[in-house]
Design a protein around this motif. Sequence first.
Motif, PDB file in Angstrom:
ATOM      1  N   HIS A  18       0.817  -1.208   0.000  1.00  0.00           N
ATOM      2  CA  HIS A  18       0.000   0.000   0.000  1.00  0.00           C
ATOM      3  C   HIS A  18       0.853   1.261   0.000  1.00  0.00           C
ATOM      4  O   HIS A  18       0.392   2.338  -0.340  1.00  0.00           O
ATOM      5  CB  HIS A  18      -0.915   0.003   1.231  1.00  0.00           C
ATOM      6  CG  HIS A  18      -2.181   0.727   1.001  1.00  0.00           C
ATOM      7  ND1 HIS A  18      -3.376   0.082   0.876  1.00  0.00           N
ATOM      8  CD2 HIS A  18      -2.442   2.040   0.827  1.00  0.00           C
ATOM      9  CE1 HIS A  18      -4.315   0.971   0.649  1.00  0.00           C
ATOM     10  NE2 HIS A  18      -3.786   2.170   0.615  1.00  0.00           N
ATOM     11  N   VAL A  19       2.078   1.116   0.435  1.00  0.00           N
ATOM     12  CA  VAL A  19       2.938   2.287   0.553  1.00  0.00           C
ATOM     13  C   VAL A  19       3.402   2.741  -0.833  1.00  0.00           C
ATOM     14  O   VAL A  19       3.892   1.945  -1.618  1.00  0.00           O
ATOM     15  CB  VAL A  19       4.152   1.963   1.438  1.00  0.00           C
ATOM     16  CG1 VAL A  19       5.156   3.094   1.416  1.00  0.00           C
ATOM     17  CG2 VAL A  19       3.697   1.684   2.863  1.00  0.00           C
ATOM     18  N   THR A  32      15.582  -5.234   3.339  1.00  0.00           N
ATOM     19  CA  THR A  32      15.225  -3.999   4.051  1.00  0.00           C
ATOM     20  C   THR A  32      14.493  -4.303   5.346  1.00  0.00           C
ATOM     21  O   THR A  32      14.738  -3.674   6.372  1.00  0.00           O
ATOM     22  CB  THR A  32      14.388  -3.077   3.145  1.00  0.00           C
ATOM     23  OG1 THR A  32      15.132  -2.800   1.950  1.00  0.00           O
ATOM     24  CG2 THR A  32      14.073  -1.752   3.832  1.00  0.00           C
ATOM     25  N   GLY A  74       5.824   1.491   8.593  1.00  0.00           N
ATOM     26  CA  GLY A  74       5.044   0.802   7.561  1.00  0.00           C
ATOM     27  C   GLY A  74       5.763  -0.388   6.959  1.00  0.00           C
ATOM     28  O   GLY A  74       5.780  -0.585   5.738  1.00  0.00           O
ATOM     29  N   MET A  75       6.354  -1.201   7.845  1.00  0.00           N
ATOM     30  CA  MET A  75       7.138  -2.341   7.376  1.00  0.00           C
ATOM     31  C   MET A  75       6.303  -3.404   6.670  1.00  0.00           C
ATOM     32  O   MET A  75       6.854  -4.272   5.996  1.00  0.00           O
ATOM     33  CB  MET A  75       7.916  -2.966   8.542  1.00  0.00           C
ATOM     34  CG  MET A  75       9.034  -2.068   9.052  1.00  0.00           C
ATOM     35  SD  MET A  75      10.041  -2.858  10.349  1.00  0.00           S
ATOM     36  CE  MET A  75      11.044  -4.000   9.358  1.00  0.00           C
ATOM     37  N   ALA A  77       4.813  -3.066   4.097  1.00  0.00           N
ATOM     38  CA  ALA A  77       5.101  -2.920   2.663  1.00  0.00           C
ATOM     39  C   ALA A  77       6.310  -3.749   2.233  1.00  0.00           C
ATOM     40  O   ALA A  77       6.565  -3.901   1.039  1.00  0.00           O
ATOM     41  CB  ALA A  77       5.347  -1.446   2.332  1.00  0.00           C
ATOM     42  N   LEU A  78       7.048  -4.271   3.211  1.00  0.00           N
ATOM     43  CA  LEU A  78       8.241  -5.073   2.902  1.00  0.00           C
ATOM     44  C   LEU A  78       7.926  -6.569   2.891  1.00  0.00           C
ATOM     45  O   LEU A  78       8.835  -7.406   2.887  1.00  0.00           O
ATOM     46  CB  LEU A  78       9.338  -4.755   3.925  1.00  0.00           C
ATOM     47  CG  LEU A  78       9.769  -3.277   3.945  1.00  0.00           C
ATOM     48  CD1 LEU A  78      10.713  -3.003   5.105  1.00  0.00           C
ATOM     49  CD2 LEU A  78      10.426  -2.894   2.617  1.00  0.00           C
TER      50      LEU A  78
ATOM     51  N   TRP B  42      15.588   3.413   2.470  1.00  0.00           N
ATOM     52  CA  TRP B  42      14.228   3.022   2.082  1.00  0.00           C
ATOM     53  C   TRP B  42      13.255   4.156   2.420  1.00  0.00           C
ATOM     54  O   TRP B  42      12.384   4.508   1.621  1.00  0.00           O
ATOM     55  CB  TRP B  42      13.824   1.729   2.808  1.00  0.00           C
ATOM     56  CG  TRP B  42      12.408   1.311   2.560  1.00  0.00           C
ATOM     57  CD1 TRP B  42      11.816   1.133   1.341  1.00  0.00           C
ATOM     58  CD2 TRP B  42      11.404   1.040   3.545  1.00  0.00           C
ATOM     59  NE1 TRP B  42      10.502   0.758   1.513  1.00  0.00           N
ATOM     60  CE2 TRP B  42      10.228   0.691   2.845  1.00  0.00           C
ATOM     61  CE3 TRP B  42      11.390   1.040   4.936  1.00  0.00           C
ATOM     62  CZ2 TRP B  42       9.045   0.359   3.502  1.00  0.00           C
ATOM     63  CZ3 TRP B  42      10.209   0.697   5.587  1.00  0.00           C
ATOM     64  CH2 TRP B  42       9.058   0.360   4.883  1.00  0.00           C
ATOM     65  N   GLN B  59       2.433   9.233   5.797  1.00  0.00           N
ATOM     66  CA  GLN B  59       3.566   8.397   5.400  1.00  0.00           C
ATOM     67  C   GLN B  59       4.878   9.171   5.440  1.00  0.00           C
ATOM     68  O   GLN B  59       5.899   8.646   5.883  1.00  0.00           O
ATOM     69  CB  GLN B  59       3.350   7.824   3.996  1.00  0.00           C
ATOM     70  CG  GLN B  59       4.487   6.908   3.599  1.00  0.00           C
ATOM     71  CD  GLN B  59       4.259   6.234   2.258  1.00  0.00           C
ATOM     72  OE1 GLN B  59       4.858   6.620   1.257  1.00  0.00           O
ATOM     73  NE2 GLN B  59       3.408   5.247   2.242  1.00  0.00           N
TER      74      GLN B  59
END
Lengths: 153, 153
Positions: A18-19, A32, A74-75, A77-78, B42, B59
């Motif tokens: 979503h990021v 990451t 917002g990890m 997204a990883l 990142w 964000q």
Amino acid sequence: MQKVVSLAALTLALAAGHVAAEPLTPEEQILTRQAGYSFMSWNMGKIKANLDGEFSPTQVSAAANAIAGIANSGMGALYGPGTDKDIGDVKTRVKPELFTNQEKVGEVAVGFIEAANNMAEVAAMAESKEDVQEAFGKLGESCKACHKEFRKD
Amino acid sequence: MQKVVSLAALTLALAAGHVAAEPLTPEEQILTRQAGYSFMSWNMGKIKANLDGEFSPTQVSAAANAIAGIANSGMGALYGPGTDKDIGDVKTRVKPELFTNQEKVGEVAVGFIEAANNMAEVAAMAESKEDVQEAFGKLGESCKACHKEFRKD
């Protein structure tokens, strides 16, 4: 001190993919996220060393802010498609359940972020070991809660 | 929002080996500092993507807080003895000058931390791209200032 994120904002941030970042390859996503966990681990170790030895409020607060900053970044997204298993030399210990059990993922993620924010808030005011002991214990438990569910030994 | 560290606190935090953490091996120090830079990178990428595309204040602020949290965590402790060159498979691009030119190290480190704190403060209030453009530019320049002096290409 970190802002406490709302559950709605958190859910948004954790929705994998979503990021609106520049797209990372699956390999980069795995590396990451591991970088984030490694850096948090170093900071957990520093807080522990402060609790076992001489206590520096400045260092403990800085470490707690680093952890909270990473925790809130917002990890989710990883954990995009293709990051559920090793990719060549890029190894991951993630269990497949992380990609299917969204309810439990949300639960441990919310627990972790709340514990990290609480630790940062408590550490910002702390003057002694006693002041952060409980918050640090809760934060450690929130790490373990995710490891137990979603990380291979 | 991150607290702005004083120059005195910063100098203390940057004094390699001064942090009372559980001792890391030189290999672990190199890997941990690289983890910090990777994770910041990142987050820089996410902010850039927000400036190039749709802008999410939440964000951008979260990314800026992650960067500031890492920047303030006392990474100088990860440049201990024996971390000035490759150790087996653990490669480093650090130049030897980082271990001898303490004055310049202090200068670029202070510049970076100030720029990271400024970015976090600005992002916490930002409503549009225009609000963070300058702070982000300065932060990027502070990264480059260190790379130019102390990182091999």
